[in-house]
Scaffold this active site. Structure first.
Site, PDB file in Angstrom:
ATOM      1  N   ARG A 191       0.840  -1.207   0.000  1.00  0.00           N
ATOM      2  CA  ARG A 191       0.000   0.000   0.000  1.00  0.00           C
ATOM      3  C   ARG A 191       0.870   1.250   0.000  1.00  0.00           C
ATOM      4  O   ARG A 191       0.563   2.236  -0.678  1.00  0.00           O
ATOM      5  CB  ARG A 191      -0.927   0.004   1.213  1.00  0.00           C
TER       6      ARG A 191
ATOM      7  N   HIS B 226      19.751  24.679  -2.573  1.00  0.00           N
ATOM      8  CA  HIS B 226      19.361  23.264  -2.627  1.00  0.00           C
ATOM      9  C   HIS B 226      18.862  22.855  -4.013  1.00  0.00           C
ATOM     10  O   HIS B 226      18.712  21.671  -4.296  1.00  0.00           O
ATOM     11  CB  HIS B 226      18.331  22.928  -1.543  1.00  0.00           C
TER      12      HIS B 226
ATOM     13  N   TRP C  10      14.666  24.712 -14.998  1.00  0.00           N
ATOM     14  CA  TRP C  10      14.658  26.156 -15.207  1.00  0.00           C
ATOM     15  C   TRP C  10      14.453  26.505 -16.670  1.00  0.00           C
ATOM     16  O   TRP C  10      13.779  27.500 -16.993  1.00  0.00           O
ATOM     17  CB  TRP C  10      15.940  26.765 -14.667  1.00  0.00           C
TER      18      TRP C  10
ATOM     19  N   SER D 159      20.702  37.227 -13.901  1.00  0.00           N
ATOM     20  CA  SER D 159      20.940  35.855 -13.467  1.00  0.00           C
ATOM     21  C   SER D 159      21.890  35.869 -12.275  1.00  0.00           C
ATOM     22  O   SER D 159      22.821  36.680 -12.228  1.00  0.00           O
ATOM     23  CB  SER D 159      21.566  35.039 -14.598  1.00  0.00           C
TER      24      SER D 159
END
Length: 326
Positions: free
Chosen positions: A11, A240, A129, A221
């Site tokens: 399950r 991260h 991105w 950027s």
């Protein structure tokens, strides 16, 4: 292993329910069936889908309590109303949003674990991105996702750290500007700049908070030179999303802009401290990143002349690491 253990494991591993929930949200079923009883055939005709499979989907989710079957058809239960409206839950479950689309990269988890590379690129043929840049609706949904994700924690983030030390703050990759706007609102003497590839959402946020005279959104950027000379450079939920090479390049740009006395403030879910282990896997398959531990941040930053001064747990989910140039 007993049969009960085996059934529990199966399950847990089954993809039926998580995918059924995502399809239901993507089709708008919880909202459509909220407060109404609609027959499957009629609902299928409205949505342009096949009625029999739609009935199977609703039948399964009814057994879990999200919908209930009535004499007239199906309707959303009180429990199912958690899938209604615009919330972090619905944004992440909808397969047409950036978050929902990204989670499908989990089918490439074996590839990511084997290679250390993002599964997203393998599934879609380009990185996350690039996908957002080429599909504006995905970008918009990602901004909403980030606003939802931070909304509950922003008051904690603002109250949990002495932002008043800094007269000027650059929010690097600050998305819709939710956090920077809150910091500036709490500290009327501070000014801010937000760096982002698309600044439209941040400009709207600053205008909504009456901050046009103290906040500016700059199209740039974070791999390029950043506005120099600020007192603090904020990276909230940025590193991260990247492997060590790219995360290091971002930190290098911050260090370069902050010299000699500016601080770099990294706000993230820190491994072994605030981060959930499932987020480690999500960062891996989507970006090839991870929720780094404090010592990993130190090693990454030291390569670019940065030293860790302090770590502060600033919210239920995030910590703030403060770095300085050495």
């Amino acid at each position: 292993m007993g049969s009960d253990d085996a059934n529990t494991i199966l399950r847990m591993a089954s993809l039926a329910t998580p995918m059924a929930l995502r399809v239901a949200v993507t089709l708008g079923l919880p909202d459509r069936l909220r407060g109404a009883e609609v027959a499957v055939d009629r609902l299928a005709a409205e949505l342009g889908v096949a009625p029999v499979p739609l009935g199977l989907l609703l039948g399964h989710l009814a057994t879990l309590g999200f919908f209930e079957r009535t004499a007239a058809g199906y309707r959303t239960t009180g429990y199912g109303e958690n899938l209604c409206g615009d919330s972090l839950t619905t944004v992440l479950l909808n397969l047409d949003t950036a978050g929902g689309r990204a989670e499908l990269a989990f089918v490439e988890l074996l590839h990511s674990v084997t290679t250390g590379q993002a599964g997203y690129d393998r599934r879609y043929g380009r990185d996350f991105w690039s996908d957002l840049a080429e599909q504006p609706p995905l970008r918009e949904s990602f901004d909403r996702q980030m606003a939802h994700r931070l909304r509950a924690e922003v008051p904690q983030l603002v109250a949990g750290f002495d932002w008043g030390r800094f007269a000027t703050i650059v929010d690097v990759g600050g998305g819709p500007g939710t956090l920077l706007a809150a910091v500036l609102a709490a500290h009327p003497g501070a000014r801010g700049r937000l760096v982002e590839l698309d600044t439209a959402a941040a400009a709207r946020t600053f205008a909504a908070h009456g901050l046009e005279d103290r906040a500016e959104a700059v199209e740039c950027s974070f791999f390029d030179p950043l506005p120099a000379g600020a007192d603090a450079y904020l990276l909230c939920d940025i590193l991260h999303d990247w492997d060590d090479e790219h995360a290091g390049r971002i930190l290098a740009r911050c260090a370069e802009a902050a010299r000699p006395a500016g601080r770099i403030l990294v706000v993230e879910q820190v491994g072994g401290r605030r981060a959930a282990t499932d987020m480690d896997l999500a960062m891996l398959v989507i970006f090839g990143g991870r929720e780094r531990r404090v010592e990993e941040f130190e090693a990454l930053a030291s390569a670019h002349g940065l030293a860790l001064d302090a770590v502060t747990d600033v919210s239920d989910g995030r910590s703030l690491l403060e770095f300085r140039n050495v």
